[in-house]
Design an enzyme around this catalytic site. Structure first.
Site, PDB file in Angstrom:
ATOM      1  N   HIS A  37       1.993   4.632  -2.871  1.00  0.00           N
ATOM      2  CA  HIS A  37       2.169   6.067  -2.616  1.00  0.00           C
ATOM      3  C   HIS A  37       3.588   6.512  -2.940  1.00  0.00           C
ATOM      4  O   HIS A  37       3.814   7.529  -3.602  1.00  0.00           O
ATOM      5  CB  HIS A  37       1.887   6.382  -1.140  1.00  0.00           C
ATOM      6  N   HIS A  89       0.842  -1.206   0.000  1.00  0.00           N
ATOM      7  CA  HIS A  89       0.000   0.000   0.000  1.00  0.00           C
ATOM      8  C   HIS A  89       0.874   1.251   0.000  1.00  0.00           C
ATOM      9  O   HIS A  89       0.698   2.151  -0.842  1.00  0.00           O
ATOM     10  CB  HIS A  89      -0.908  -0.013   1.227  1.00  0.00           C
ATOM     11  N   GLU A  90       1.818   1.299   0.923  1.00  0.00           N
ATOM     12  CA  GLU A  90       2.682   2.480   1.017  1.00  0.00           C
ATOM     13  C   GLU A  90       3.629   2.564  -0.173  1.00  0.00           C
ATOM     14  O   GLU A  90       4.017   3.661  -0.594  1.00  0.00           O
ATOM     15  CB  GLU A  90       3.467   2.456   2.327  1.00  0.00           C
TER      16      GLU A  90
END
Length: 424
Positions: free
Chosen positions: A22, A18-19
């Site tokens: 980003h 997920h990170e």
């Protein structure tokens, strides 16, 4: 111990990817990423590479990428402040020493008159013993050093809010999107390893002691009709069996080229669907598997299952909103751990599928238009696109702060429910 390891691996993978979404899109947009963190709270492990510090933190409740400009930049030099400057060969400031200046030889100590650390990148001031105002240009990668800790400045063009709307949108959207990508990849790999369910009405494993086994059905039987209705797909079979709990059914099969007929009575199984109890028929068979499927079959299976799980989770969210699904049924970190423990005992394939479901769930939850979540930030971007200008950052920050506080309250309630459910 195995369940703890399984939980750590699954949680770490979900948060990491997920990170990573980003992080990758932030770097592509030219945003300075100060920290890439897995977990929250105190640091357990930390190292720095290039511009970014990578940290592992104690509390397994999320992670973050700290991008320059998302919050107000903490670096500032007020008039009258005495700072030590270290210049490079190009006469630009490479290091600004804020305290403990005696540890650094050959400093040029300046009493600051004015400074711009965002756009013009300069420090104006008076050197010790001089009355002439001097201007010192800063390198774009200049660092401030306080108590031995280095913090790189972030010129305006390296800050999150300086980027175009579509770049900011993609940077935030990439996190949840990566969770869907992860789920798809895991399910596709699972198909390659375990096989792809055959949509033809061919019996796979027959569970010992269940109605199918008791009636004499065997693995490999091809079902041609049930109660006189022609069966051509596995869905045809499951629909009739599910709708016929406790009813005796005539099942026609072909075994080794020979037609055979069996009488089977599906047992009734009751499960809760919101506030309703639903009864369905269970025969006790799995569908046949295509072993060693092609890459295309595996990809198609991964995409299909990702879509099915996504629809299922959205349906559950809809039931939660309408009151058909109680908040008491939600699971927090404790509940996820206990469920992971149960799934881990069933085998690695089940654990892989569980991880994929959790990844989809994380992606969906983060896309909800709620303050403090990625979806809330995307909603503000949508408003910005309609207005033609961003919403005041202080107002937006207050909304996200209140939203974060409410989410923390919800997590406390859910965690307490988990503790009561499993330990009290």
């Amino acid at each position: 111990m195995n369940s703890v390891i399984a939980f750590i691996i699954i949680f770490g993978a979900l948060v990491f990817f997920h990170e990573l979404g980003h992080f990758v899109f932030a770097k592509r947009a030219g945003i300075l990423c100060r920290e890439f963190a897995i977990g929250m709270g105190p640091k357990i492990l930390a190292f720095k590479k290039n511009e970014t510090q990578y940290t592992l933190r104690l509390l397994p409740i999320g992670g973050y990428v700290r991008m320059a400009g998302e919050d107000a930049e903490m670096l500032e030099l007020k008039p009258g402040f005495r700072a030590g400057l270290i210049l490079g060969e190009d006469e630009k400031v490479e290091k600004v020493i804020l305290n403990n200046k005696d540890r650094y030889p050959d400093l040029r100590v300046v009493e600051v008159a004015d400074a711009d650390l965002d756009k013009e990148l300069y420090i104006k001031g008076y050197e010790e013993g001089e009355e002439t105002l001097q201007i010192f240009k800063l390198s774009e990668k200049a660092v401030f050093i306080e108590d031995g800790v280095e913090t790189q400045i972030a010129p305006w063009d390296r800050q999150f809010n300086s980027k175009k709307l579509y770049q900011r949108f993609l940077t935030i959207f990439a996190g949840p999107a990566m969770n869907f990508v992860l789920a798809f990849v895991v399910l596709a790999v699972l198909a390659m390893l375990a096989g792809v369910p055959n949509e033809e009405p061919i019996l796979g494993e027959v569970i010992e002691g269940d109605p199918a086994s008791e009636a004499g059905l065997q693995q490999g039987d091809v079902v041609t009709a049930i109660a006189g209705k022609e069966i051509t797909t596995w869905t045809d079979l499951t629909d009739i069996i599910s709708d016929s709990p406790g009813e005796e059914l005539t099942i026609d099969v072909v075994r080794d080229g020979q037609p055979l007929t069996f009488e089977v009575t599906p047992r009734a199984e009751v499960y809760e669907n919101g506030d309703e109890e639903v009864t369905q028929g269970i025969m006790g068979v799995y569908n046949d598997l295509i072993e060693s499927p092609s890459i295309f079959q595996s990809i198609a299976y991964g995409a299909e299952r990702t879509y099915e799980f996504t629809v299922l989770i959205f349906n559950l969210l809809g039931q939660l909103v309408t009151g058909q699904f109680s908040i008491d049924a939600l699971a927090g970190p404790v509940g996820i751990y206990k469920n992971t423990e149960a799934v881990a005992a069933a085998g690695v394939y089940q654990l892989m599928q569980w991880g994929a479901v959790l990844s989809i769930n994380l992606g969906i939850m983060n896309l909800l238009p709620l303050p403090a979540l990625d979806g809330g930030r995307l909603l503000f971007f949508g408003v910005e696109a309609l207005r033609g200008k961003p919403i005041d950052r202080q107002k937006e920050g207050m909304v996200h702060f209140v939203g974060f506080a409410l989410l923390m309250l919800l997590m406390i309630v859910v965690t307490w429910n988990d503790i009561q459910r499993y330990f009290l």
